[in-house]
Every structure is written in structure tokens, then in C-alpha cells.
Scaffold this motif. Structure first.
Motif, PDB file in Angstrom:
ATOM      1  N   ALA A   5      44.174  36.894  40.456  1.00 51.22           N
ATOM      2  CA  ALA A   5      42.922  36.720  41.171  1.00 51.22           C
ATOM      3  C   ALA A   5      41.927  35.967  40.316  1.00 51.22           C
ATOM      4  O   ALA A   5      41.958  36.018  39.092  1.00 51.22           O
ATOM      5  N   THR A  27      42.148  47.647  46.886  1.00 45.51           N
ATOM      6  CA  THR A  27      42.916  48.415  45.908  1.00 45.51           C
ATOM      7  C   THR A  27      42.634  49.911  45.997  1.00 45.51           C
ATOM      8  O   THR A  27      43.124  50.680  45.177  1.00 45.51           O
ATOM      9  N   THR A  32      44.718  49.483  50.323  1.00 49.87           N
ATOM     10  CA  THR A  32      46.061  49.076  49.928  1.00 49.87           C
ATOM     11  C   THR A  32      47.044  49.209  51.086  1.00 49.87           C
ATOM     12  O   THR A  32      47.873  48.322  51.339  1.00 49.87           O
ATOM     13  N   ALA A  46      43.050  39.840  49.918  1.00 51.55           N
ATOM     14  CA  ALA A  46      42.647  41.154  49.435  1.00 51.55           C
ATOM     15  C   ALA A  46      41.473  41.013  48.474  1.00 51.55           C
ATOM     16  O   ALA A  46      41.574  40.313  47.462  1.00 51.55           O
ATOM     17  N   GLY A  48      38.791  42.871  45.893  1.00 54.63           N
ATOM     18  CA  GLY A  48      38.635  44.087  45.111  1.00 54.63           C
ATOM     19  C   GLY A  48      38.025  43.809  43.756  1.00 54.63           C
ATOM     20  O   GLY A  48      37.785  42.654  43.393  1.00 54.63           O
ATOM     21  N   SER A  51      41.228  43.329  38.569  1.00 56.99           N
ATOM     22  CA  SER A  51      42.188  42.242  38.499  1.00 56.99           C
ATOM     23  C   SER A  51      43.611  42.771  38.406  1.00 56.99           C
ATOM     24  O   SER A  51      44.515  42.282  39.085  1.00 56.99           O
ATOM     25  N   LEU A  54      44.722  44.174  41.757  1.00 60.29           N
ATOM     26  CA  LEU A  54      44.968  43.092  42.708  1.00 60.29           C
ATOM     27  C   LEU A  54      46.276  42.372  42.401  1.00 60.29           C
ATOM     28  O   LEU A  54      47.033  42.014  43.315  1.00 60.29           O
ATOM     29  N   ASP A  55      46.558  42.146  41.110  1.00 61.32           N
ATOM     30  CA  ASP A  55      47.819  41.505  40.743  1.00 61.32           C
ATOM     31  C   ASP A  55      49.008  42.341  41.208  1.00 61.32           C
ATOM     32  O   ASP A  55      50.000  41.813  41.725  1.00 61.32           O
ATOM     33  N   THR A  65      44.500  37.043  46.667  1.00 59.69           N
ATOM     34  CA  THR A  65      43.540  37.968  46.078  1.00 59.69           C
ATOM     35  C   THR A  65      42.281  37.258  45.636  1.00 59.69           C
ATOM     36  O   THR A  65      42.298  36.073  45.314  1.00 59.69           O
ATOM     37  N   LEU A  67      38.805  38.525  43.183  1.00 62.69           N
ATOM     38  CA  LEU A  67      37.919  39.489  42.551  1.00 62.69           C
ATOM     39  C   LEU A  67      36.555  39.401  43.203  1.00 62.69           C
ATOM     40  O   LEU A  67      35.994  38.316  43.345  1.00 62.69           O
TER      41      LEU A  67
END
Length: 244
Positions: A5, A27, A32, A46, A48, A51, A54-55, A65, A67
Motif C-alpha cells: 500500500a 483490516t 476484512t 481496501a 486502512g 501497512s 493491508l499487505d 490497498t 493507507l
């Protein structure tokens, strides 16, 4: 697979021909599950704050994703700029401190209202052009606290009442654009948020009594997949055995 992200925008371009779904709070427990559910049919973005989380989510679901700190309203423009198409917007992010009026400070009120009320309203506003163009769907993840009082939790309850009001007014105001607006209101759900809330209140945590996050995601799916001639507006998702 998606790359890490970034703060500047989603990490990959939309898959050709697939509708695009944006999910906040991606997340968290419910977020999720919603990302996982929608990823089978949508190009999910997504959003969130972690990081690493999200990964991990991208690795398991194939989602894109970004951030994003939801109280950083200025950053919302980067989301809108990177997404020329948005078919679905799901607001799953929330914070839930248990604070009565007697215990809540002005800072407490401002943080919860910025996170739970202003952030979803503002993100919806900046994505409205794309949502209108798609005749899309906005889903607000509400709560039982959005329709009834929760003792000892004035701040969170007020925020969820306000979120329900935003959804209802948005639905009326956007009727001519055919935007669909729904509130999915889960009861107690087995998430880290509930776990931490019970711990802070000194209450036992019994996950077998609570709703599974995947069941909330199923309710979101039901809203998103509704036939074009109907508008599902409110879904209450309660534990099989009602809890106080």
C-alpha cells in the motif's frame, strides 16, 4: 498480486470489466470479511491504517490497498483521483469507546464523531460523482446502537444514531440519481473491537455467542447483489440468541 500500500493511491489499476468496491476499516474484523466476500466479484480497494495488515489482506484476497487515516480528510482527494469508477462504497471503519456523558471529554466526543460520522460523510461526498455515474450502492455499517440506547455508551451510541441519519437523508437526496443507500446494523460481532471493549469494561468475552464477521459480510453481499428494481435500505443482523 498487489504491491504494498501507498499513501498516494491504490496500488494497482482496476481489473477490466469488474465493478469497483471501496471498503473502509478493511483490516478490522468486519472489514476484512467484507473485502474477502466482495473480492470474488469486485475489484476491491481496501482502505486502512496498517501497512502490514493491508499487505496480508492483499496477499489473501487480491485486493488493492491504500493507507488512509480516516480523520485526515484532506487525504480523501487522493482516493477519488485514483478511482475513476466506484460502484460500491462500504463504510466499515469505526471506533467504539464505552463512555457515558459523565466520563466523556470534549476530545472524546470530537474523535468519535470525526471517525464515525464526519469521515464516512466526507468520503461519500468526494466519491459521489463516481457513485452517481455507476448508479452505485453505499453501505453504512451501523449498529444496534443506531436505533436504541446503550447504557454507559453515550458517545458511540450518538455516533451510530447520527450515521443512520446520514444514510437516510442521503437516500432521499440521491433518489433522482438512483444511488442505493443501505444501513447494515450488526449486533455484537466477534471482532477485535468487541474483544477490546469487553476487556476494558471487565466483561467476559464469549465468541460463540456473537455474530461471525462473515455473516455481516453476507448481509452486505445481499445488499450489493439486490436486483436493479429494488432498494434494500435497512438490515438488522442480530445474534441468534439475543444478548442484552
Amino acid at each position: 498480486m498487489p504491491t504494498a500500500a501507498t499513501a498516494d493511491g491504490p496500488t494497482q489499476h482496476s481489473a477490466a470489466g469488474r465493478p469497483v468496491a471501496v471498503v473502509t476499516g478493511a483490516t478490522g474484523g468486519m472489514g476484512t470479511a467484507i473485502v474477502a466476500e466482495l473480492s470474488s466479484t469486485h475489484d476491491v480497494v481496501a482502505l486502512g491504517r496498517s501497512s502490514a495488515a493491508l499487505d496480508a489482506l492483499a496477499a489473501t484476497t487480491g485486493c488493492r490497498t491504500q493507507l488512509l487515516e480516516l480523520t485526515d480528510f484532506a487525504a480523501f482527494a487522493s482516493v477519488a483521483t485514483a478511482l475513476p469508477r466506484v460502484d460500491v462504497l462500504v463504510h466499515a471503519a469505526a471506533i467504539a469507546p464505552r463512555l457515558a456523558v459523565a466520563a466523556a471529554s470534549v476530545d472524546d466526543w470530537e474523535l468519535v464523531l470525526r471517525s464515525n460520522v464526519i469521515a464516512p460523510a466526507e468520503l461519500t461526498r468526494v466519491l459521489l460523482p463516481q457513485l452517481r455515474a455507476a448508479e452505485g450502492t453505499v453501505v453504512f455499517i451501523g449498529s444496534g446502537a443506531g436505533t436504541r440506547a446503550i447504557p454507559g455508551s453515550a458517545v458511540y451510541t450518538a455516533s451510530k444514531h447520527a450515521l443512520k441519519a446520514i444514510a437516510d437523508v442521503l437516500r432521499i437526496d440521491e433518489a433522482s440519481t438512483r444511488l442505493r443507500v443501505a444501513t447494515v446494523a450488526p449486533g455484537q460481532t466477534d471482532t477485535p473491537l468487541l474483544r477490546s471493549g469487553n476487556a476494558s469494561a471487565g466483561e467476559p468475552y464469549e465468541p460463540e455467542k456473537y455474530i461471525r464477521p462473515s455473516s455481516v459480510a453476507d448481509a452486505v453481499r445481499f445488499v450489493v447483489d439486490a436486483p436493479a428494481d429494488v432498494h434494500i435500505t435497512d438490515i438488522a443482523v442480530r445474534p441468534r440468541r439475543e444478548l442484552a
